[in-house]
Scaffold this motif. Sequence first.
Motif, PDB file in Angstrom:
ATOM      1  N   THR A  30     -21.282 -37.803 -16.000  1.00 50.58           N
ATOM      2  CA  THR A  30     -19.873 -38.236 -15.997  1.00 50.58           C
ATOM      3  C   THR A  30     -19.710 -39.720 -15.680  1.00 50.58           C
ATOM      4  O   THR A  30     -18.584 -40.229 -15.701  1.00 50.58           O
ATOM      5  CB  THR A  30     -19.083 -37.422 -14.964  1.00 50.58           C
ATOM      6  N   PHE A  31     -20.797 -40.428 -15.413  1.00 49.31           N
ATOM      7  CA  PHE A  31     -20.684 -41.859 -15.084  1.00 49.31           C
ATOM      8  C   PHE A  31     -20.003 -42.623 -16.221  1.00 49.31           C
ATOM      9  O   PHE A  31     -20.347 -42.462 -17.392  1.00 49.31           O
ATOM     10  CB  PHE A  31     -22.066 -42.456 -14.828  1.00 49.31           C
ATOM     11  N   ARG A  32     -19.039 -43.465 -15.827  1.00 52.51           N
ATOM     12  CA  ARG A  32     -18.370 -44.349 -16.788  1.00 52.51           C
ATOM     13  C   ARG A  32     -18.183 -45.726 -16.151  1.00 52.51           C
ATOM     14  O   ARG A  32     -17.915 -45.849 -14.953  1.00 52.51           O
ATOM     15  CB  ARG A  32     -16.985 -43.802 -17.189  1.00 52.51           C
ATOM     16  N   MET A  64     -20.350 -51.903 -20.611  1.00 53.33           N
ATOM     17  CA  MET A  64     -20.909 -52.508 -19.404  1.00 53.33           C
ATOM     18  C   MET A  64     -21.840 -53.670 -19.751  1.00 53.33           C
ATOM     19  O   MET A  64     -21.785 -54.739 -19.122  1.00 53.33           O
ATOM     20  CB  MET A  64     -21.667 -51.442 -18.604  1.00 53.33           C
ATOM     21  N   CYS A  65     -22.674 -53.482 -20.767  1.00 49.90           N
ATOM     22  CA  CYS A  65     -23.565 -54.562 -21.197  1.00 49.90           C
ATOM     23  C   CYS A  65     -22.777 -55.732 -21.786  1.00 49.90           C
ATOM     24  O   CYS A  65     -23.133 -56.897 -21.570  1.00 49.90           O
ATOM     25  CB  CYS A  65     -24.570 -54.028 -22.219  1.00 49.90           C
ATOM     26  N   LEU A 111     -24.529 -44.562  -2.341  1.00 46.49           N
ATOM     27  CA  LEU A 111     -23.470 -45.552  -2.459  1.00 46.49           C
ATOM     28  C   LEU A 111     -22.572 -45.262  -3.652  1.00 46.49           C
ATOM     29  O   LEU A 111     -21.345 -45.458  -3.593  1.00 46.49           O
ATOM     30  CB  LEU A 111     -24.090 -46.951  -2.588  1.00 46.49           C
ATOM     31  N   LEU A 112     -23.153 -44.746  -4.732  1.00 43.32           N
ATOM     32  CA  LEU A 112     -22.383 -44.485  -5.948  1.00 43.32           C
ATOM     33  C   LEU A 112     -21.961 -43.027  -6.090  1.00 43.32           C
ATOM     34  O   LEU A 112     -20.937 -42.736  -6.708  1.00 43.32           O
ATOM     35  CB  LEU A 112     -23.200 -44.898  -7.178  1.00 43.32           C
ATOM     36  N   ASN A 113     -22.729 -42.113  -5.531  1.00 44.88           N
ATOM     37  CA  ASN A 113     -22.456 -40.686  -5.748  1.00 44.88           C
ATOM     38  C   ASN A 113     -21.704 -40.021  -4.598  1.00 44.88           C
ATOM     39  O   ASN A 113     -20.941 -39.078  -4.824  1.00 44.88           O
ATOM     40  CB  ASN A 113     -23.769 -39.945  -6.007  1.00 44.88           C
ATOM     41  N   GLY A 151     -16.625 -46.628  -9.701  1.00 40.49           N
ATOM     42  CA  GLY A 151     -16.410 -47.734 -10.617  1.00 40.49           C
ATOM     43  C   GLY A 151     -16.161 -49.047  -9.893  1.00 40.49           C
ATOM     44  O   GLY A 151     -16.654 -50.104 -10.310  1.00 40.49           O
ATOM     45  N   GLN A 152     -15.385 -48.988  -8.815  1.00 41.11           N
ATOM     46  CA  GLN A 152     -15.145 -50.195  -8.012  1.00 41.11           C
ATOM     47  C   GLN A 152     -16.432 -50.736  -7.419  1.00 41.11           C
ATOM     48  O   GLN A 152     -16.670 -51.957  -7.427  1.00 41.11           O
ATOM     49  CB  GLN A 152     -14.166 -49.884  -6.878  1.00 41.11           C
ATOM     50  N   ILE A 153     -17.259 -49.843  -6.904  1.00 39.85           N
ATOM     51  CA  ILE A 153     -18.515 -50.279  -6.287  1.00 39.85           C
ATOM     52  C   ILE A 153     -19.435 -50.899  -7.337  1.00 39.85           C
ATOM     53  O   ILE A 153     -20.096 -51.906  -7.074  1.00 39.85           O
ATOM     54  CB  ILE A 153     -19.191 -49.095  -5.562  1.00 39.85           C
ATOM     55  N   MET A 154     -19.454 -50.323  -8.532  1.00 34.48           N
ATOM     56  CA  MET A 154     -20.255 -50.932  -9.596  1.00 34.48           C
ATOM     57  C   MET A 154     -19.784 -52.356  -9.883  1.00 34.48           C
ATOM     58  O   MET A 154     -20.603 -53.285  -9.977  1.00 34.48           O
ATOM     59  CB  MET A 154     -20.156 -50.098 -10.876  1.00 34.48           C
ATOM     60  N   GLU A 155     -18.467 -52.529 -10.014  1.00 35.81           N
ATOM     61  CA  GLU A 155     -17.925 -53.840 -10.372  1.00 35.81           C
ATOM     62  C   GLU A 155     -18.000 -54.852  -9.238  1.00 35.81           C
ATOM     63  O   GLU A 155     -18.305 -56.029  -9.470  1.00 35.81           O
ATOM     64  CB  GLU A 155     -16.467 -53.698 -10.803  1.00 35.81           C
ATOM     65  N   GLU A 156     -17.705 -54.410  -8.009  1.00 34.46           N
ATOM     66  CA  GLU A 156     -17.523 -55.345  -6.900  1.00 34.46           C
ATOM     67  C   GLU A 156     -18.752 -55.482  -5.998  1.00 34.46           C
ATOM     68  O   GLU A 156     -18.819 -56.411  -5.198  1.00 34.46           O
ATOM     69  CB  GLU A 156     -16.328 -54.903  -6.048  1.00 34.46           C
TER      70      GLU A 156
END
Length: 413
Positions: A226-228, A286-287, A173-175, A236-241
Amino acid sequence: MLVQADELSRVVRDLVREARVVDFHTHLYPPVCRELFLRGIDDMLTYHYLLVETLRYGRIKPADFFALSKEQQADEVWKTLFVDHSPVSEACRGVLTVLKTYGLDAAPDSLAEIRAFFSKLSPEEHADRVFAAANLECLIMTNDAFDPVETAYWGPDFVRDKRFRAALRIDPLLNTPDEAMRFMRDKGYKTGPEMSAQTAAEMRRFLSDCADRIQPLYLAASLPPTFRWKDGTVRGQIMEEVIIPFCRERNIPAALMIGVRKLVNPAMRLGGDSVGRCCVASLEQMCLDNPDVNFLITLLSRENQHELCVAARKFPNLKIFGCWWFLNNPSLVKEITEMRMEMLGVSFIPQHSDARVLDHLIYKWMHSKEIIADVLIDNYRKLLETGWPLTKEDIKRDVDLLFSGNAKEVLGL
């Protein structure tokens, strides 16, 4: 009961040896998952740590090696690493620790006898013996929502054995989000091909449906260096949303294992991954942005460890766990655990096994407990030198926190 300096080592080692363990991250499965339930000498010898160590000697090309059967591969590993060279690496020593624990006499000519021993163990008996030897209360699996071989087992029997607890793994999902969206579309979810509010909602529905089947203790992903956080990419969108709202809604942590550079040498297959340094400042942001979400963090690069300790001091929702993968070697476990204890007290999870073969649990916890005990003894000795009264109950409390209590608290067990 007050502990005196001359008995400190014995008291600590006894308590550490007796401590029950919650293994925070493994790649193991319950016996019901027959072909996924790796165990015994051939699975230990064909573990990717030993495969790449064998191939380093250049006696056989990777393509020719992987064309062999599992037993033939194990024969090649045994001959190369245990017969023709002294088995001094940590992965080799681990095999010998396991064999010694079973009461087997390991020698260059003993492979046939060792195989005969394991062939007599049923999967259930084997699991019982390993859990007893490692003094394990439970372990947390790696359950890939995008693996049809594994998800075929996701049913009542899969979650019946409470020694094997679930973690929902979502690396694709993220990679590789495009591939993940196609996978979900094939399952009937309205995802993609572009990110949108509907796609994010359908991704969350997919995760919820998966979680309902296995009741995961946390959501997990292995990520590149490289994750940010908030980097403007699809990831990044998937992390946030998707990821953060899902974890918040389910009230479970997000476990991020960061720093792997995938397949730098594809010929080595599972052993072809490498390491890179990540950006701890991004994890801090992020924290800061999500104070109500717990982030379980382990980083692969040695060079990231001090920064990570500093970050953990600033953010109570950043929980450090384990010495992951290439860091799970005695010299590095000792160095990292010493630093963490000096900076964080006992408010971290010092180790996880990362075991892929059932028997790994034995040596990974025996070896780790020896090192963690050494670090505790050194710190308690310094404490006694200040005149601080130290009781056996104090030590037991700390030991229990390190090996199970901190994990149980963050996971709600």
